[in-house]
Design a protein around this motif. Structure first.
Motif, mmCIF file in Angstrom:
data_model
loop_
_atom_site.group_PDB
_atom_site.id
_atom_site.type_symbol
_atom_site.label_atom_id
_atom_site.label_comp_id
_atom_site.label_asym_id
_atom_site.label_seq_id
_atom_site.Cartn_x
_atom_site.Cartn_y
_atom_site.Cartn_z
ATOM 1 N N PHE A 208 0.818 -1.219 0.000
ATOM 2 C CA PHE A 208 0.000 0.000 0.000
ATOM 3 C C PHE A 208 0.852 1.270 0.000
ATOM 4 N N VAL A 209 2.023 1.216 0.577
ATOM 5 C CA VAL A 209 2.817 2.424 0.833
ATOM 6 C C VAL A 209 3.010 3.290 -0.416
ATOM 7 N N PRO A 210 3.468 2.746 -1.552
ATOM 8 C CA PRO A 210 3.663 3.623 -2.719
ATOM 9 C C PRO A 210 2.383 4.305 -3.189
ATOM 10 N N ASP A 211 1.240 3.667 -2.971
ATOM 11 C CA ASP A 211 -0.029 4.246 -3.422
ATOM 12 C C ASP A 211 -0.350 5.554 -2.716
ATOM 13 N N PHE A 212 0.021 5.656 -1.455
ATOM 14 C CA PHE A 212 -0.264 6.882 -0.715
ATOM 15 C C PHE A 212 0.490 8.090 -1.288
ATOM 16 N N PHE A 213 1.601 7.850 -1.932
ATOM 17 C CA PHE A 213 2.351 8.944 -2.557
ATOM 18 C C PHE A 213 1.675 9.451 -3.833
ATOM 19 N N LEU A 214 0.657 8.746 -4.290
ATOM 20 C CA LEU A 214 -0.059 9.139 -5.501
ATOM 21 C C LEU A 214 -1.311 9.959 -5.201
ATOM 22 N N TYR A 215 -1.506 10.323 -3.940
ATOM 23 C CA TYR A 215 -2.706 11.049 -3.538
ATOM 24 C C TYR A 215 -2.868 12.352 -4.325
ATOM 25 N N GLY A 216 -1.779 13.054 -4.556
ATOM 26 C CA GLY A 216 -1.853 14.328 -5.277
ATOM 27 C C GLY A 216 -2.376 14.173 -6.698
ATOM 28 N N ASP A 217 -2.092 13.058 -7.325
ATOM 29 C CA ASP A 217 -2.534 12.826 -8.705
ATOM 30 C C ASP A 217 -3.901 12.156 -8.785
ATOM 31 N N GLY A 218 -4.171 11.238 -7.865
ATOM 32 C CA GLY A 218 -5.390 10.438 -7.965
ATOM 33 C C GLY A 218 -6.471 10.771 -6.967
ATOM 34 N N GLY A 219 -6.129 11.603 -5.980
ATOM 35 C CA GLY A 219 -7.105 11.929 -4.949
ATOM 36 C C GLY A 219 -7.459 10.705 -4.124
ATOM 37 N N ALA A 220 -8.368 10.905 -3.207
ATOM 38 C CA ALA A 220 -8.775 9.819 -2.313
ATOM 39 C C ALA A 220 -9.400 8.661 -3.085
ATOM 40 N N THR A 221 -10.222 8.977 -4.057
ATOM 41 C CA THR A 221 -10.899 7.925 -4.815
ATOM 42 C C THR A 221 -9.904 7.058 -5.577
ATOM 43 N N GLY A 222 -8.949 7.686 -6.223
ATOM 44 C CA GLY A 222 -7.948 6.928 -6.975
ATOM 45 C C GLY A 222 -7.087 6.066 -6.076
ATOM 46 N N VAL A 223 -6.661 6.618 -4.945
ATOM 47 C CA VAL A 223 -5.806 5.865 -4.021
ATOM 48 C C VAL A 223 -6.581 4.714 -3.389
ATOM 49 N N VAL A 224 -7.808 4.955 -2.971
ATOM 50 C CA VAL A 224 -8.616 3.877 -2.390
ATOM 51 C C VAL A 224 -8.826 2.766 -3.423
ATOM 52 N N ALA A 225 -9.044 3.131 -4.670
ATOM 53 C CA ALA A 225 -9.200 2.115 -5.718
ATOM 54 C C ALA A 225 -7.946 1.256 -5.825
ATOM 55 N N LEU A 226 -6.775 1.884 -5.758
ATOM 56 C CA LEU A 226 -5.523 1.124 -5.832
ATOM 57 C C LEU A 226 -5.380 0.184 -4.635
ATOM 58 N N LEU A 227 -5.746 0.654 -3.460
ATOM 59 C CA LEU A 227 -5.660 -0.190 -2.270
ATOM 60 C C LEU A 227 -6.592 -1.395 -2.398
ATOM 61 N N VAL A 228 -7.797 -1.148 -2.903
ATOM 62 C CA VAL A 228 -8.748 -2.247 -3.111
ATOM 63 C C VAL A 228 -8.207 -3.228 -4.156
ATOM 64 N N MET A 229 -7.532 -2.702 -5.172
ATOM 65 C CA MET A 229 -6.927 -3.577 -6.186
ATOM 66 C C MET A 229 -5.887 -4.509 -5.564
ATOM 67 N N HIS A 230 -5.069 -3.970 -4.667
ATOM 68 C CA HIS A 230 -4.051 -4.804 -4.006
ATOM 69 C C HIS A 230 -4.705 -5.967 -3.261
ATOM 70 N N VAL A 231 -5.757 -5.660 -2.527
ATOM 71 C CA VAL A 231 -6.448 -6.692 -1.752
ATOM 72 C C VAL A 231 -7.107 -7.710 -2.681
ATOM 73 N N ALA A 232 -7.717 -7.230 -3.766
ATOM 74 C CA ALA A 232 -8.371 -8.134 -4.713
ATOM 75 C C ALA A 232 -7.363 -9.074 -5.368
ATOM 76 N N VAL A 233 -6.236 -8.528 -5.794
ATOM 77 C CA VAL A 233 -5.204 -9.363 -6.422
ATOM 78 C C VAL A 233 -4.695 -10.399 -5.424
ATOM 79 N N ALA A 234 -4.459 -9.990 -4.203
ATOM 80 C CA ALA A 234 -3.983 -10.928 -3.184
ATOM 81 C C ALA A 234 -5.005 -12.044 -2.960
ATOM 82 N N ALA A 235 -6.280 -11.693 -2.878
ATOM 83 C CA ALA A 235 -7.317 -12.701 -2.644
ATOM 84 C C ALA A 235 -7.381 -13.711 -3.791
#
Length: 137
Positions: free
Chosen positions: A97-124
């Motif tokens: 998750f850590v690198p995704d938080f550095f993308l907040y300026g470009d993707g906003g909360a919605t973009g970053v949350v989507a990336l975090l959900v993607m990580h969990v989905a891929v892991a599952a």
């Protein structure tokens, strides 16, 4: 009727393992596509590069392949792979998750949350596939 010891390790052929890993990549990419579409509909910027198919499909494949290598290493090197996997997978996902938080300026909360959900989905998806084609016991 033959009895197999419970601690006997099950090994699948390389084609079965490769097929399972490929299936995990494809299914994870499809799930990530849905997550990206929902994120864009919820307000993620259209130009947010990590939510473009070329980015997330490539990174999904890298993540699933790296996870398969790690899973294989744990199977071979650990005396108690179930216990190790039980804490290692969540730790690796949280660290990812850590690198995704550095993308907040470009993707906003919605973009970053989507990336975090993607990580969990891929892991599952990946862990489910690994358990089928590379059982720990």
């Amino acid at each position: 009727m033959s009895a197999v010891a419970e601690n006997t390790s099950v090994r699948r052929g390389p084609l079965v393992v490769a097929g399972g890993v490929l299936a995990a990549i494809v299914l994870s990419s499809l799930v990530n596509t849905v997550i990206a579409v929902v994120a864009h509909a919820a307000g993620a910027p259209d130009d947010f590069q990590p939510l473009k198919p070329g980015s997330y499909i490539f990174l999904t494949a890298v993540g699933v392949l790296a996870g398969a290598a790690g899973w294989s290493a744990v199977r071979k090197l650990s005396g108690k792979p179930e216990g190790l996997i039980r804490w290692l997978v969540p730790v690796v996902v949280v660290v990812s998750f850590v690198p995704d938080f550095f993308l907040y300026g470009d993707g906003g909360a919605t973009g970053v949350v989507a990336l975090l959900v993607m990580h969990v989905a891929v892991a599952a998806v990946a862990v489910t596939a690994y358990r089928k084609v590379m059982p720990l016991t």
